[in-house]
Design an enzyme around this catalytic site. Structure first.
Site, PDB file in Angstrom:
ATOM      1  N   GLU A 421       3.391 -24.997 -36.335  1.00  0.00           N
ATOM      2  CA  GLU A 421       4.841 -25.037 -36.200  1.00  0.00           C
ATOM      3  C   GLU A 421       5.360 -25.879 -37.357  1.00  0.00           C
ATOM      4  O   GLU A 421       4.769 -26.918 -37.689  1.00  0.00           O
ATOM      5  CB  GLU A 421       5.268 -25.643 -34.855  1.00  0.00           C
ATOM      6  CG  GLU A 421       4.742 -24.902 -33.636  1.00  0.00           C
ATOM      7  CD  GLU A 421       5.166 -23.439 -33.604  1.00  0.00           C
ATOM      8  OE1 GLU A 421       6.234 -23.113 -34.173  1.00  0.00           O
ATOM      9  OE2 GLU A 421       4.436 -22.624 -33.021  1.00  0.00           O
ATOM     10  N   HIS A 557       5.426 -19.974 -29.414  1.00  0.00           N
ATOM     11  CA  HIS A 557       5.967 -20.919 -30.402  1.00  0.00           C
ATOM     12  C   HIS A 557       5.553 -22.361 -30.114  1.00  0.00           C
ATOM     13  O   HIS A 557       6.241 -23.297 -30.531  1.00  0.00           O
ATOM     14  CB  HIS A 557       7.494 -20.811 -30.510  1.00  0.00           C
ATOM     15  CG  HIS A 557       7.948 -19.536 -31.172  1.00  0.00           C
ATOM     16  ND1 HIS A 557       7.566 -19.187 -32.441  1.00  0.00           N
ATOM     17  CD2 HIS A 557       8.725 -18.530 -30.720  1.00  0.00           C
ATOM     18  CE1 HIS A 557       8.099 -18.014 -32.746  1.00  0.00           C
ATOM     19  NE2 HIS A 557       8.801 -17.591 -31.727  1.00  0.00           N
ATOM     20  N   ASP A 562      -0.344 -20.577 -29.007  1.00  0.00           N
ATOM     21  CA  ASP A 562      -0.365 -19.450 -29.945  1.00  0.00           C
ATOM     22  C   ASP A 562      -1.757 -19.261 -30.536  1.00  0.00           C
ATOM     23  O   ASP A 562      -2.210 -18.130 -30.753  1.00  0.00           O
ATOM     24  CB  ASP A 562       0.645 -19.671 -31.070  1.00  0.00           C
ATOM     25  CG  ASP A 562       2.078 -19.462 -30.603  1.00  0.00           C
ATOM     26  OD1 ASP A 562       2.265 -19.067 -29.442  1.00  0.00           O
ATOM     27  OD2 ASP A 562       3.003 -19.694 -31.404  1.00  0.00           O
TER      28      ASP A 562
END
Length: 677
Positions: A421, A557, A562
């Site tokens: 991220e 996210h 993920d």
């Protein structure tokens, strides 16, 4: 605004000259109002040094151009000790805003400062009307510098009545005499076009004045003559009065001016009939200020056809060849008429010209017809037309590479699936805020690595909304300088798995480069693998692919979740690869062309490509490609697949791929092609 922001920081794209940069270096914005609908910004600017209004207006114009603003309005505030540095024109403007008659009274005045006391010594009289403006001027200066200024007017001449009028008229005559004057004398050496004949004049009386360049025009010149091309017409008909307000704009490419006059209908008729956009005119009239918009206009008394020099190609030797011409057949991308462009190129001595409209061939017939009538200047040969197209090229053959890197690993060995991220999309400008990775073998999780990373900046609202990560969650998190070595140690020499691996691997590579750490991984992209193995899907986001493969729900996210999902997707897709007889990474890429051909091309990014037909076969193939791109492969734009281009490339020159020598030789040998039926 809660705190002052430096002016140059707010407008970072604006790069002022050194002289302006020094004045603006410490200028701070203490208040701002932005009107997004009208693209207008109002600023209150605190400056340690006084900046004259002329320079401030120029700065505003440059910023407006830089940011596409309609208007930037700046009110300047500065220390009281800068008052003596105020420009006399700016001080005069404060009085003129209250009474326009003050301008004449202040002409030639001497301005003397002593602390906060200003003495204005007039050259003539006008003291009374100036004193009436003093309270308003003092208030304006108080707003600018925070101090009240005492203003004293000292009259130069105590004149009244006719004596005052005579003194002012003498000053006006002296000022006008110092201005450059238009030349009206007829010269025998003047071009024939400048020697107007009576029959040429369609409005007013014939005149022989020499035209003044529009850039040199000033209001005090009075009656002048100008010559230029009409580029805008805005006449207004007053039906109730049976009259017209004539308005049109002319330019001589040095500046422009508006021609404006109220006329009865009969008087306006010859102008309405003879003036159109594109007309070249010579106009004589009086310069004046339009009372409605306060702009300088030319009130005409005579008009006649004029002339402007034609643009010339003065290059010596062999002329260039235009290889990238768009015409009006290129949707929303050109204004050039095909016939006019071909005619102009021939007049300049160009031996050939290429037509390359976007995705179409509609201008070919017009180009062929124009070329049959256009002789190359200085020769008896017709100009050659290179029939081409700027196509929208899609690589459906070898664009989607699943495995990057040279490490060959069996499917039943260990892999590291990971996800990041970040604060944005740029690996150079943005930074990592979370790393999640799982060590997997045959679909089973063996170990996990997860950590937040302190980005050293506040997160944007859109990043918080997308990831669910807040600034509070990152408090106390380690820096990337500490995290990255630990992550690389966790990965070791195992292959990486990521969904859209270019993005995630790119961020890690950029961070490793900054820390001078070695990072040359082998990576597998599950996004590309999904596109090739799951052609039935229209979108390939991580959650969509996971749903298609019936994987468990996960917190999308967030890096760790993920990463786990990415690893499971790889495991499910590996089962399909094994059914195809594969068991190692090195076998994936060679098998993709066959799988890729089963996929659609409408979800691929289209890039521009230039194609030319070099013979009749090439022209036929070019028509075939253009037709199929519009009828079979159209999505937003007419697309040309690489697979079809490879089949129909005979007789074509691929402009973006050929060598300059090959293209030059083709042009020199290029023969006129007949339009294929």
């Amino acid at each position: 605004m809660t705190e002052n922001v430096l002016f140059l920081n707010m407008f970072a794209l604006y790069q002022p000259p050194e002289s302006e940069a020094l004045l603006l270096a410490q200028a701070a914005i203490r208040a701002a109002q932005i009107d997004a609908h009208s693209r207008t910004i109002y600023l209150e600017l605190e400056t340690p040094s006084y900046i004259c209004q002329h320079m401030l207006r120029e700065i505003c114009r440059n910023i407006e151009m830089c940011y596409g603003l309609k208007e930037l309005i700046v009110n300047q505030y500065f220390p009281a000790d800068q008052l003596p540095k105020m420009d006399q024109e700016d001080l005069t403007a404060l009085f003129v805003e209250e009474n326009s008659m003050c301008k004449g009274s202040l002409a030639g005045a001497v301005w003397e400062w002593s602390g906060l006391n200003l003495t204005i010594r007039l050259k003539a009289n006008g003291k009374k009307q100036l004193e009436e403006c003093i309270p308003a001027v003092r208030n304006k200066l108080h707003e600018m510098c925070g101090e009240m200024v005492d203003i004293e007017i000292v009259s130069g001449l105590d004149l009244e009545g006719q004596a005052l009028f005579d003194a002012m008229e003498k000053m006006r005559i002296e000022m006008v005499a110092r201005q450059p004057q238009p030349v009206y004398a007829e010269k025998k050496s003047a071009p024939a076009a400048a020697q107007a004949q009576q029959g040429d004049t369609f409005y007013g009386r014939p005149f022989k004045a020499v035209s003044v360049p529009m850039k040199d025009i000033k209001l005090d010149m009075g009656i002048v003559a100008v010559e230029g091309r009409v580029f805008h017409i805005d006449h207004k008909e007053l039906k109730k009065r049976n009259a017209w307000v004539i308005n049109f704009d002319m330019t001589d490419n040095t500046n422009s001016i508006r021609i404006n006059k109220f006329m009865e209908a009969n008087e306006a008729k010859p102008i309405l009939e003879n003036v159109s956009v594109g007309s070249v005119l010579k106009v004589q009239g009086k310069l004046m200020i339009n009372q409605y918009d306060n702009e300088m206009v030319l009130k005409p008394n005579s008009m006649m056809p004029g002339s402007m020099p034609e643009r010339q190609d003065t290059a010596s030797g062999m002329k260039r060849v235009e290889l990238h011409l768009h015409t009006t057949m290129s949707n929303m991308d050109a204004l050039s008429s095909t016939a006019a462009a071909v005619k102009q190129a021939a007049a300049w001595g160009h031996r050939a010209i290429a037509i390359t409209d976007h995705g179409v061939a509609q201008s070919f017939p017009d180009a062929m017809k124009a070329a049959s009538k256009a002789k190359v200047a200085g020769t008896d040969q017709n100009i050659k037309i290179l029939y081409g197209v700027e196509g929208y090229f899609v690589n459906d053959v070898d664009d989607r590479i699943v495995v990057h890197g040279d490490r060959d690993t069996a499917f039943d060995e260990e892999f590291v699936a990971f996800d990041l991220e970040t604060t944005g999309l740029s690996s150079r400008e943005d930074t990592i805020i979370e790393i999640g990775a799982v060590l997997i073998k045959e679909g089973k999780e063996l170990d996990r690595f997860q950590t937040f990373v302190d980005p050293g900046r506040k997160l944007d609202r859109k990043i918080i909304d997308l990831t669910g990560i807040t600034d509070e969650m990152l408090i106390g998190a380690p820096k990337i300088e500490q995290v990255l070595p630990e992550f690389l140690k966790f990965v070791g020499d195992r292959p990486l798995i990521a969904h859209n691996a270019d993005f995630d691997v790119g961020f890690v590579r950029e961070a490793a480069k900054r820390q001078k750490l070695e990072f040359t991984p082998t990576s597998v992209d599950t996004l590309i693998l999904s596109q090739n193995l799951l052609p039935q899907l229209s979108k390939f986001k991580l959650n969509i692919v996971a749903d298609a493969l019936s994987l468990p729900e996960f917190n999308h996210h967030r890096a760790a979740d993920d990463a786990v999902t990415c690893g499971l997707i790889f495991h499910r897709l590996v089962d399909r690869l094994k059914e195809m007889g594969m068991d190692r990474l090195s076998q994936i890429n060679p098998a993709m062309p066959e799988l890729r051909s089963k996929n659609r091309i409408d979800n691929r990014h289209a890039r521009h490509i230039i194609l030319f037909a070099k013979n009749q076969v090439g022209l036929r193939n070019l028509y075939h490609l253009i037709s199929d791109s519009n009828l079979q492969y159209f999505k937003r734009v007419p697309r040309i697949p690489k697979s079809e281009l490879m089949e129909l490339r005979e007789g074509l020159i691929i402009g973006s791929a050929c060598e300059a020598g090959e293209l030059y030789q083709a042009i020199m040998e290029y023969k006129s092609l007949e339009m294929a039926s």
